[in-house]
Design an enzyme around this catalytic site. Sequence first.
Site, PDB file in Angstrom:
ATOM      1  N   LEU A 107     -31.731  14.382 -49.915  1.00 16.92           N
ATOM      2  CA  LEU A 107     -30.352  14.765 -49.610  1.00 16.92           C
ATOM      3  C   LEU A 107     -29.424  13.642 -50.041  1.00 16.92           C
ATOM      4  CD1 LEU A 107     -30.663  16.182 -45.976  1.00 16.92           C
ATOM      5  CD2 LEU A 107     -29.952  17.467 -47.992  1.00 16.92           C
ATOM      6  N   GLU A 139     -26.577  20.931 -38.737  1.00 16.41           N
ATOM      7  CA  GLU A 139     -27.683  20.739 -37.787  1.00 16.41           C
ATOM      8  C   GLU A 139     -28.115  19.279 -37.789  1.00 16.41           C
ATOM      9  OE1 GLU A 139     -29.686  23.688 -40.001  1.00 16.41           O
ATOM     10  OE2 GLU A 139     -31.025  22.297 -41.004  1.00 16.41           O
ATOM     11  N   LYS A 141     -30.022  15.793 -38.309  1.00 15.00           N
ATOM     12  CA  LYS A 141     -30.943  15.233 -39.292  1.00 15.00           C
ATOM     13  C   LYS A 141     -32.007  14.501 -38.496  1.00 15.00           C
ATOM     14  CE  LYS A 141     -31.134  12.701 -43.624  1.00 15.00           C
ATOM     15  NZ  LYS A 141     -32.343  11.954 -43.357  1.00 15.00           N
ATOM     16  N   LYS A 324     -24.975  22.149 -44.650  1.00 18.32           N
ATOM     17  CA  LYS A 324     -25.495  23.016 -45.714  1.00 18.32           C
ATOM     18  C   LYS A 324     -24.541  24.175 -45.947  1.00 18.32           C
ATOM     19  CE  LYS A 324     -30.169  21.953 -44.195  1.00 18.32           C
ATOM     20  NZ  LYS A 324     -31.377  22.390 -43.496  1.00 18.32           N
ATOM     21  N   CYS A 465     -23.329 -27.399 -11.129  1.00 24.62           N
ATOM     22  CA  CYS A 465     -23.000 -27.394 -12.563  1.00 24.62           C
ATOM     23  C   CYS A 465     -21.822 -26.438 -12.801  1.00 24.62           C
ATOM     24  CB  CYS A 465     -24.231 -26.933 -13.339  1.00 24.62           C
ATOM     25  SG  CYS A 465     -23.927 -26.577 -15.069  1.00 24.62           S
TER      26      CYS A 465
END
Length: 706
Positions: A107, A139, A141, A324, A465
């Site tokens: 792709l 959708e 991947k 797509k 400290c």
Amino acid sequence: MYAPEDIKHWNDRTADYLTRDQPAGIAEATVWARELGDVLRFHEYRYYVLHEPLVSDYEYDQLYKKLQAIESRWPEVVQEDSPTRRVSPDLTSDLPEVTHLTPMLSLDNSYDENDLREFDRQVRKLTGMQEGDIDYAVEPKYDGGTITLVYENDRLVRSATRGDGIRGEEITANARTIRSVPLQAAFSKRGIYSAELRGEAIIRKETFHRLNAQREEQDLPLFANPRNAATGGLRMKDPREAAGRGLEVFVFQLGFAADADGVNQLTTLPTHWQTLDLLDQLGFKVPGAERKRCRDIGEVIAYCREWENRRDDYPYEIDGMVVKVDRRDLQEKCGFTSHHPRWAIAFKFKARQATSRLLAVEYQVGKVGSITPVAKIEPVPLAGVTISSVSLHNEDFIRNKDLRIGDRVLVERAGDVIPYIVKSLPEWRTGAEKPIVFPTHCPVCGSPLWREPDEAAWRCENSGCEAQVKQRILFHVSKDAMDIEGLGRSTVDRFFELGWIRGIADIYRLDTRAMAELEGFGTKSADNLRKAIDKAKSNPVHRLLHSLSIHHLGKKAARLLAAEVAYVPDLANWDEARFLAIKDIGPVVAHNVMAFFARPENLAMLKDMEALGVNMRQTEEDLPRVLPADGPLAGKTILFTGTLEKMGRKEAQDLAEKAGARNVSAVSGQLDILVVGASAGSKLKKAQSLGTVAIWTEEEFINQVT
Ligand code: IVH
């Protein structure tokens, strides 16, 4: 194939080409095309063959695109074996090879809105359609291992990995162990005799964590991520081992379909959407609620964004979305390049890994004196923010990863997980790297550092400290402790310099008028801070105990203790046995609390705070909640999601408790009831997919408890 001593050469070329612009003319383009091709092939080998990439995916893509740009401007320089002309190989094992029925392409990638708009323009040009006339199916991947499934006569006959796109490795025996892969599917009812499906084999994030926990117990090397666990699983020699990986397959494409005479049947499925619907009906796992049909590119962009925000709530790893063209006839008009279809594009989420250089290590002193090494790295953009500091946790972390100053390092930032250094890339070393020398003395107060035999951290033992005191103040006011808003690090630093605060008690002595006169502060912020401080004075005792930065006394232990002590200074008179009598309080916490209350300066501080109005007495909220065993929701677990209309979240949770239910924070197999308010999101989806959770409206909840 590539000698280890050559790696420096490739890395130098990589760094060089990453910064180059475009060649000046054809002569330069010829050289660049050849060299970039070499560089890309080297990285493909590192990635696909050795599984040890030396650059991030993003950097690889940058180089790839650079080469593509050169080749499209000067087509005459394209090399026959250019990486843009073929798909990358992963044939490394001795599994038998099979040829795919149709080549499996890759792709093209996109990274932002502009890329997607450009893709849409391109598609419109190729199809002659108008803006908004093209439906896109979008959708996830899936980030796993590609798999093909071949069915003949309704039976699964073969499965393979993607391989080089033309040929893959045969993994049928392993695929047969995957429950979501049907061994039989009624393709014949649709006139299809042979079919080749493409999909992604993945494992759930939760399975990945479980597998790694098991492997840790068995002293086996851990999987770096769910993808490695999945791709490794596909290629196991022993199918029983593959079965143990908990693989699942999402099918996302029907690549080939023919009737008994070999006649193409894909044309009987006019859209991608209908194709997935068919595969769904035939029993395959396809992107379900996750897929969306978008009417135009604006909708596509919005949907991709929505998923980028949701990706951490999704049970599987996804690294982007795939867009797509839905109509098959339009897909055909778009066609393919040798690398990818022109009708589809991947929208890649912001990278979670990047390489950078370790410039220096600084040492931070924590609230109980623990020294944390922090790597300063060359600033690098990662998943939406720029990272320049990364915690190195402790000395062992540095030793185990063999980190050196000057090293190139791989940095990862996944979701809300803090960024961390995955590893150094020793291949980049030049010899000029310097070892990291852990300090022997506190960088702030100079006291010698001490490390308990069973603890990971070196500690500065001087509780006076300055760095520790400041950290304790910051922790005291933090949300989990006294929850005083408006006292951030820079304000604390400033008040410290002014001599206004030297310890926790001083917070309650702050002079509103003096604060209001500070530059950049103003009456409003001074008043707000005053109000926040006053409110904190009546906090329950569990907050106070937690806010004192007693080593190992966490939120939970502070609650346990608060439930048992009527007046905080009384703890000075408790002996060990009294602490240990409390269930879940162990000797370490007991010892540390005793040590804290044995110090006169700590008791003086508490007295001081009490005189300033800070509550030291057990409140109603400190008492353990007894869930009524006979309430209407007795023994149930409950979770609220979305916006409730009739009451606040806290009120609802209290009501639920009064009815005997226990509030939990996540959807899991243990959850009994999910109460859903307006605009509920991923929790609802997850509960629905589990199928075991009762899903109630706010109305139903109220009816049950009143
Ligand atoms: S469609 C012709 N859809 O991404 C290309 N691919 O970079 C058809 N992938 O190897 C691919 N999820 O393994 C498609 N929903 C999805 C996908 C997906 C993951 C993988 C696939 C492919 C790679 C392409």
